[in-house]
Scaffold this active site. Structure first.
Site, PDB file in Angstrom:
ATOM      1  N   GLY A  99       6.619  30.129  51.318  1.00  0.00           N
ATOM      2  CA  GLY A  99       7.752  30.497  52.092  1.00  0.00           C
ATOM      3  C   GLY A  99       8.916  30.852  51.288  1.00  0.00           C
ATOM      4  N   PHE A 100       9.447  30.169  50.429  1.00  0.00           N
ATOM      5  CA  PHE A 100      10.478  30.224  49.460  1.00  0.00           C
ATOM      6  C   PHE A 100      11.691  30.772  49.892  1.00  0.00           C
ATOM      7  CE2 PHE A 100       6.163  31.798  47.964  1.00  0.00           C
ATOM      8  CZ  PHE A 100       5.875  30.315  47.486  1.00  0.00           C
ATOM      9  N   ARG A 106      12.597  10.128  40.472  1.00  0.00           N
ATOM     10  CA  ARG A 106      11.288   9.458  40.142  1.00  0.00           C
ATOM     11  C   ARG A 106      10.226  10.403  40.530  1.00  0.00           C
ATOM     12  NH1 ARG A 106       9.223   4.486  43.513  1.00  0.00           N
ATOM     13  NH2 ARG A 106       7.509   3.738  41.876  1.00  0.00           N
ATOM     14  N   GLU A 112      12.597  24.076  43.934  1.00  0.00           N
ATOM     15  CA  GLU A 112      13.464  25.297  43.374  1.00  0.00           C
ATOM     16  C   GLU A 112      14.092  24.956  42.018  1.00  0.00           C
ATOM     17  OE1 GLU A 112      15.744  26.796  47.334  1.00  0.00           O
ATOM     18  OE2 GLU A 112      15.061  24.804  47.332  1.00  0.00           O
TER      19      GLU A 112
HETATM   20 MO1  MOS Z   1      14.455  27.608  49.818  1.00  0.00          MO
HETATM   21  S1  MOS Z   1      15.128  29.342  49.302  1.00  0.00           S
HETATM   22  O1  MOS Z   1      15.720  26.685  50.407  1.00  0.00           O
HETATM   23  O2  MOS Z   1      13.002  27.748  50.929  1.00  0.00           O
END
Ligand code: MOS
Length: 764
Positions: free
Chosen positions: A266-267, A655, A731
């Protein structure tokens, strides 16, 4: 910033902290490298993706997309398409059902958002080149695609802006950026800059990047006679899509079922509700058939937004000893009149360095292009490219080691919010990374290392991504056979969501790992936030924790007062869940199993559902994950070819719940950072806004030979202000990566490239 947010934020700062999660330092399933529970299904082909769900009499849809940037489609001639073999129907604005535009992207209301607030197929307006204008539905995909090619569209053109440079002078600040002020000044940065012993002041450019998940976007929609609709959707936002689609089609949310069991990446590109999804559901309604709409790669480029172009200025002033006196980071990004997403490129400079003065400011322009959207650490990835390149340049000019320069300017408190960090060990991450990478063997002098024609250099840059936690709900069910099921609408896109929540729940319940399963990917399950903003692990963990706490109370009620129960006389506070049952904290052997409690109560199972608390901790503390990216680059002096030879990412991400999935997430992010730095770029035709490289043959993503071995380290220090001490990692790996590449190339060649991607022409 909204008044409500301001009030809540102020209140949050005076609130006492929640007690740290009792599992903060537990030594059970959390922290173990379990393999992904979805792995076997994926490698055996047993996992079914959106475009693979069979439905009775399924029909296939193809899109007809605009070939102009702006104007009106005065005629859409569908006669030939209608007459083509196998065609069931053609839907245009003329016969599409009336639909309400979905709500715009809005992080305060994560249940319903869309990348664009345009009405979908309700009139003949065209707002970008690639906008869907018609949907052809046929018995087979081939018939649909052929018939779509027969649709003739005539246009009336309006003047359009498709070039960033043409209108960048019109840039204006947005009202806010994800709730934060667009501009912010501390001290007198211009005066400090003028008075500094040494300054750097440069512009950085990043291009438009496009999403290219392995699985192209797809929808399969089937309406029932009772007016409910089932939508198989490749999405990061299962619950959100339910609410959004209900809004668009004027249905009760319960009438919409969204299913996304597996998602092939998705990203950010599958976070919002895009037009094709609405169109597929509408086409199924109009044709009274189950319809599948699977975007071609080309249509992903046309109809799905990516990261917008950005131009950023970073000006730094420093004393000769390295102390920063001025930090100015401003930027202009593009959006559209119907998207209004200002990518948060100036977030990193708000939190990374102590400087006597700081100014950040962002502006936006409106282009007539596909709506820009969240993409792979939006904001932070391009922001850290500019800022971390500038810091490297400053270190070079000051003749101070770049890691030492960061240590000198490491802030004790958040520099712009003036609040404490929840937990920040960036310098420790640098220390460990430097030792492992062999940083001390690097020569700071550019062009001083070579092997034949290959110039060699090493660079570092800071990774930074904030902690987001969104409200979530989860349900936990315990059965008399001692098994537990966790339920949440959550997404599994390959990150390890199911695996880590199974680890988490098993540990909290005191059960063996194979006694716990996780049901997800269906909007009929309790609401989850989108799988975005690297937030899912902590968001869902907080709701699972709440559900298990509720379950413990229910179990306690069942056991209390039964004279044969070892905890009959215990207070609730004296009990804990462990070893598959409810036990007294103070008397290790004293308690009974879930099975025993349920059996006595004559119950097959017991379940509890609960929602997590508001994420007030993020208002009280500056919360983020950090890291140090180390890159070694080799540049061919004659051809300009760049080869990355080594990479080490040393992270401080709270963690680590699962070392295997965490390392994998971070590596994947770094690979995306490499693409951003070296190969990826979308080109638009300056005459009409058409994407001219809409395929993986012309839009270059890194492949195996472009990626060096990537070593991953972490500090593994729990963050006491998050559930189980974890922070996001999805991210983080992308941030700082492009700067690390640019800095390594500078060290190799003496050339500072401030304009991504760093293609060979820029090095000759
Ligand atoms: Mo990410 S760019 O918040 O799926």
């Amino acid at each position: 910033m909204s008044v409500i947010r301001k009030v809540v934020e102020t209140a949050a700062r005076y609130m006492p902290d929640r007690a740290p999660d009792p599992l903060m330092h537990s030594q059970g399933h959390i922290g173990k490298p379990y393999s992904r529970v979805d792995g076997p299904l994926k490698v055996t082909g047993g996992a079914r993706f959106t475009a693979e769900f069979a439905a009775e009499g399924i029909a296939h849809a193809a899109l007809v997309c605009s070939t102009i940037a702006k104007g009106r489609a005065t005629t859409i001639d569908t006669a030939a398409a209608q007459a083509a073999s196998g065609v069931i129907g053609v839907m245009t604005h003329v016969n599409a059902p009336r639909m309400k535009p979905p709500s715009l992207m809005n992080v305060d209301r994560p249940k319903a958002f869309a990348p664009s607030d345009l009405p979908i197929l309700q009139d003949n307006r065209v707002s970008w080149n690639g906008q869907p204008l018609a949907v052809v539905v046929a018995d087979t995909l081939e018939q649909a695609e052929y018939a779509a090619s027969l649709v003739r569209v005539e246009y009336e053109l309006d003047p359009a802006h498709v070039s960033f440079d043409d209108i960048k002078a019109t840039a204006a600040p947005p009202s806010d950026i994800l709730g934060e002020p667009a501009e912010l000044t501390i001290g007198n940065p211009d005066a400090s800059l003028a008075a500094a012993d040494l300054t750097v002041d440069d512009l950085y450019r990043t291009p438009w990047y496009h999403h290219n998940a392995i699985e192209p976007h797809a929808t399969t929609a089937a309406w029932s006679d009772d007016g409910t609709v089932m939508v198989f959707e490749s999405t990061q936002t299962v619950s959100g899509n339910k609410y959004s689609l209900a809004e668009v089609f004027a249905l009760q949310p319960e009438a919409v079922q969204v299913i996304a069991l597996f998602v092939g990446g998705g990203f950010g590109g599958k976070a919002g509700l895009w037009q094709h999804t609405v169109l597929c559901v509408a086409a199924a309604k109009v044709t009274r058939r189950a319809v599948r709409l699977s975007l071609s790669r080309k249509n992903v480029f046309r109809a799905i937004g990516g990261r917008t172009i950005a131009e950023q200025r970073v000006a730094l002033g420093a004393r000769a000893d390295g102390h920063l006196t001025a930090l100015i980071h401003t930027g202009t990004t593009a959006t559209t009149t119907h998207a209004r997403y200002a990518e948060q490129c100036t977030f990193p400079p708000r939190h990374l360095y102590a400087s006597d003065s700081i100014h950040v400011g962002q502006k936006v322009i409106n282009l007539d292009l596909v709506p820009n959207t969240w993409m792979r650490a939006p904001g932070e990835s391009i922001g850290t490219f500019a800022l971390e390149s500038a810091i490297d340049e400053l270190a070079h000019r000051l003749k101070i080691d770049p890691i030492e320069l960061r240590r000198i300017n490491e802030p004790a408190k958040d520099p712009t919010k003036n609040i404490d960090f929840s937990n920040r060990n960036l310098i420790e991450a640098y220390r460990r990374g430097a030792a492992q990478f062999g940083w001390s063997r690097r020569s700071p002098e550019p062009r001083s290392q070579r092997e034949g024609r290959w110039l060699i250099g090493q660079g570092v840059a800071t990774a930074y991504y904030p902690v987001y936690r969104f409200p979530a709900t989860a349900r936990v069910r315990l059965s008399a056979d001692g098994a537990a099921v966790v339920e949440a609408a959550a997404n599994e896109m390959g990150m390890g969501t199911a695996t880590v929540q199974i680890q988490h729940a098993a540990e909290r319940l005191g059960l063996p790992i194979d006694k716990v399963s996780f049901e997800y990917g269906d909007s009929r399950l309790p609401d989850s936030p989108m799988a975005g903003g690297s937030s899912q692990t902590v968001s869902i963990a907080a709701s699972v924790q709440a559900a298990i706490d509720t379950l413990q109370r229910e179990l306690f009620k069942l056991a209390r007062g039964h004279s044969d129960s070892p905890i009959a006389s215990a207070k609730y506070e004296q009990t804990t869940l462990r070893d598959g049952g409810l036990f007294r904290i103070d008397q290790p052997g004293s308690g009974e199993t879930y099975a025993a409690i349920l059996r006595r109560a004559g119950k097959e199972s017991i379940e509890a559902e609960a929602s997590s608390s508001l994420p007030l901790e993020a208002m009280k503390y500056s919360m983020a994950s950090y890291g140090a990216q180390f890159c070694e680059a080799r540049v061919n002096e004659e051809s300009g070819e760049v080869r990355l030879s080594r990479w080490l990412g040393s992270f401080d991400c709270g963690r680590v719940v699962n070392p295997k999935t965490t390392a994998s997430q971070l590596r994947g992010g770094i690979v995306m950072g490499i693409g951003m730095a070296l190969t990826e770029e979308t080109f638009f035709d300056r005459r009409n806004g058409r994407v001219v490289n809409p395929s993986l043959a012309e839009y270059y993503v890194p492949v195996n030979l472009d990626v060096p071995p990537i070593e991953i380290l972490w500090t593994d220090i729990p963050d006491e202000h998050t559930p189980i001490g974890a922070r996001g990692v999805g991210e983080l790996g992308i941030t700082g990566a492009a700067a690390a590449v640019a800095n390594a190339i500078f060290n190799a060649t003496g050339k500072r490239v401030r304009d991504l991607p760093i293609t060979l022409d820029k090095l000759l």
